[in-house]
Scaffold this active site. Structure first.
Site, PDB file in Angstrom:
ATOM      1  N   SER A   8       0.842  -1.197   0.000  1.00 30.56           N
ATOM      2  CA  SER A   8       0.000   0.000   0.000  1.00 30.56           C
ATOM      3  C   SER A   8       0.874   1.242   0.000  1.00 30.56           C
ATOM      4  CB  SER A   8      -0.895   0.014   1.240  1.00 30.56           C
ATOM      5  OG  SER A   8      -1.459   1.306   1.376  1.00 30.56           O
ATOM      6  N   HIS A  33      -1.540  -1.420  -4.018  1.00 29.86           N
ATOM      7  CA  HIS A  33      -2.775  -1.084  -3.306  1.00 29.86           C
ATOM      8  C   HIS A  33      -2.825   0.431  -3.111  1.00 29.86           C
ATOM      9  CE1 HIS A  33      -6.197  -2.101  -0.723  1.00 29.86           C
ATOM     10  NE2 HIS A  33      -5.773  -1.177   0.122  1.00 29.86           N
ATOM     11  N   ASP A  35      -5.029   3.531  -1.587  1.00 32.27           N
ATOM     12  CA  ASP A  35      -6.066   3.865  -0.612  1.00 32.27           C
ATOM     13  C   ASP A  35      -6.587   5.278  -0.812  1.00 32.27           C
ATOM     14  OD1 ASP A  35      -6.202   1.526   1.142  1.00 32.27           O
ATOM     15  OD2 ASP A  35      -4.117   2.003   1.625  1.00 32.27           O
ATOM     16  N   MET A  37      -9.136   8.107   0.475  1.00 27.11           N
ATOM     17  CA  MET A  37      -9.928   8.482   1.663  1.00 27.11           C
ATOM     18  C   MET A  37     -10.469   9.891   1.510  1.00 27.11           C
ATOM     19  SD  MET A  37      -7.301   7.167   4.559  1.00 27.11           S
ATOM     20  CE  MET A  37      -6.588   5.529   4.525  1.00 27.11           C
ATOM     21  N   HIS A  66      -8.742   1.032  -3.492  1.00 30.07           N
ATOM     22  CA  HIS A  66      -9.628   0.807  -2.335  1.00 30.07           C
ATOM     23  C   HIS A  66     -10.260   2.145  -1.959  1.00 30.07           C
ATOM     24  CE1 HIS A  66      -9.697  -0.323   2.283  1.00 30.07           C
ATOM     25  NE2 HIS A  66     -10.908  -0.171   1.790  1.00 30.07           N
ATOM     26  N   MET A  68     -12.341   4.452   0.242  1.00 25.46           N
ATOM     27  CA  MET A  68     -12.931   4.679   1.568  1.00 25.46           C
ATOM     28  C   MET A  68     -13.619   6.034   1.491  1.00 25.46           C
ATOM     29  SD  MET A  68      -9.710   3.144   3.645  1.00 25.46           S
ATOM     30  CE  MET A  68      -8.718   3.238   2.164  1.00 25.46           C
ATOM     31  N   MET A 137     -11.277  -5.972   6.174  1.00 29.44           N
ATOM     32  CA  MET A 137     -10.470  -5.011   6.924  1.00 29.44           C
ATOM     33  C   MET A 137     -10.077  -5.610   8.277  1.00 29.44           C
ATOM     34  SD  MET A 137     -10.083  -2.450   4.942  1.00 29.44           S
ATOM     35  CE  MET A 137      -9.129  -1.494   6.128  1.00 29.44           C
ATOM     36  N   ASP A 175      -6.532  -6.542   4.754  1.00 28.94           N
ATOM     37  CA  ASP A 175      -5.996  -5.185   4.723  1.00 28.94           C
ATOM     38  C   ASP A 175      -5.928  -4.593   6.125  1.00 28.94           C
ATOM     39  OD1 ASP A 175      -5.174  -2.669   3.986  1.00 28.94           O
ATOM     40  OD2 ASP A 175      -7.020  -2.124   2.930  1.00 28.94           O
TER      41      ASP A 175
HETATM   42  C1  DX5 Z   1      -6.275   1.480   5.996  1.00 28.16           C
HETATM   43  C2  DX5 Z   1      -5.926   1.174   4.560  1.00 28.16           C
HETATM   44  C3  DX5 Z   1      -4.813   0.202   4.432  1.00 28.16           C
HETATM   45  C4  DX5 Z   1      -3.496   0.695   4.949  1.00 28.16           C
HETATM   46  C5  DX5 Z   1      -2.757  -0.484   5.505  1.00 28.16           C
HETATM   47  O1  DX5 Z   1      -7.412   2.272   6.020  1.00 28.16           O
HETATM   48  O2  DX5 Z   1      -7.041   0.617   3.888  1.00 28.16           O
HETATM   49  O3  DX5 Z   1      -4.672  -0.261   3.100  1.00 28.16           O
HETATM   50  O4  DX5 Z   1      -2.712   1.309   3.957  1.00 28.16           O
HETATM   51  O5  DX5 Z   1      -1.642  -0.035   6.177  1.00 28.16           O
HETATM   52  P1  DX5 Z   1      -0.831  -0.951   7.184  1.00 28.16           P
HETATM   53  O6  DX5 Z   1      -0.331  -2.136   6.395  1.00 28.16           O
HETATM   54  O7  DX5 Z   1       0.256  -0.042   7.663  1.00 28.16           O
HETATM   55  O8  DX5 Z   1      -1.771  -1.375   8.266  1.00 28.16           O
HETATM   56 ZN    ZN Z   2      -6.642  -0.338   1.872  1.00 26.60          ZN
END
Ligand code: DX5
Ligand code: ZN
Length: 223
Positions: A8, A33, A35, A37, A66, A68, A137, A175
């Site tokens: 990620s 990956h 993310d 947000m 992904h 969010m 998650m 994840d």
């Molecule tokens: C959290 C994200 C993850 C995050 C994971 O909201 O969806 O993908 O990047 O990070 P680590 O591996 O540091 O927990």
């Molecule tokens: Zn993620």
């Protein structure tokens, strides 16, 4: 199939994203990956279309996006145009989840649904056969570097059983809080894909960290 690794980039240095992409591109990682947000579905804001557009040409690997965000169905085509290969929405953000999944597929992307730690895997029962992937998650979404929630193993077992019962072939992606000491156990419980942010990018040798997640050294295997 042996399991896949999806580093990620949330845990990378954003001022040096091209270096993070080169590192992943030249490594044993399978997917990148990404993310996204929005500060609304989760209490944090990461990045959006321009960043995805700029990293797209830096790798041939799959961009596993992904979301969010609330109302993700408003942005499905723009994410495809920015370069996403996989698009995952949260069950908690989609009142018309079946439609959201069909919209993602209609744009030619693999469709995923993510579930938060408090969400029962049974919420997926009626869409699982339509899905290409599920993100389970194992932390509350919003931040990298959080501690893995141990209850996730039980959910993973339930999800593996539900997948079989619904004749689904969706990948199961874990994840949050994945590292070298839980990777082997997660794979043993049925995980197909491991997302790893901090355990890759905060490691002294990120490329070796990816290799270790791919083939965990025997001494790290805690069953
Ligand atoms: C959290 C994200 C993850 C995050 C994971 O909201 O969806 O993908 O990047 O990070 P680590 O591996 O540091 O927990
Ligand atoms: Zn993620």
């Amino acid at each position: 199939m042996s399991h896949l690794i999806a580093p990620s980039i949330l845990a990378a240095d954003f001022a040096r994203l091209h270096e993070a992409m080169a590192l992943i591109d030249g490594s044993e990682a399978d997917w990148v990956h990404v993310d996204v947000m929005d500060g609304c579905f989760v209490p944090n804001i990461s990045f959006g279309f321009p960043v995805i557009r700029d990293i797209r040409p830096l790798t041939k690997k799959v961009l596993d996006v992904h979301l969010m965000i609330v109302e993700p169905e408003r942005y499905i085509r723009p994410f495809r145009e920015a370069g996403a290969d996989h698009l995952t929405v949260h069950v908690e953000a989609c009142p018309n989840l079946h439609r959201s999944i069909q919209m993602i597929k209609a744009e030619g992307m693999k469709a995923g649904v993510a579930i938060n730690p408090h969400t029962n895997v049974l919420e997926l029962e009626d869409v699982l056969a339509d899905l290409d992937l599920v993100i389970l998650m194992s932390v509350n979404p919003g931040y990298g570097g959080q501690r893995f929630i141990e209850h996730s193993y039980k959910k993973l077992e339930k999800l593996v059983a539900l997948r079989a019962a619904t004749s689904s072939s969706a990948w199961i992606e874990i994840d949050g809080g994945v590292n070298e000491s839980n990777a082997a156990r997660l794979v043993k419980f049925g995980a197909d894909v491991l997302v790893a942010g901090s355990s890759v990018f905060k490691a002294p040798d990120p490329r070796q960290a990816i290799r270790n997640l791919k083939s965990p050294p025997p001494h790290t295997i805690e069953i």
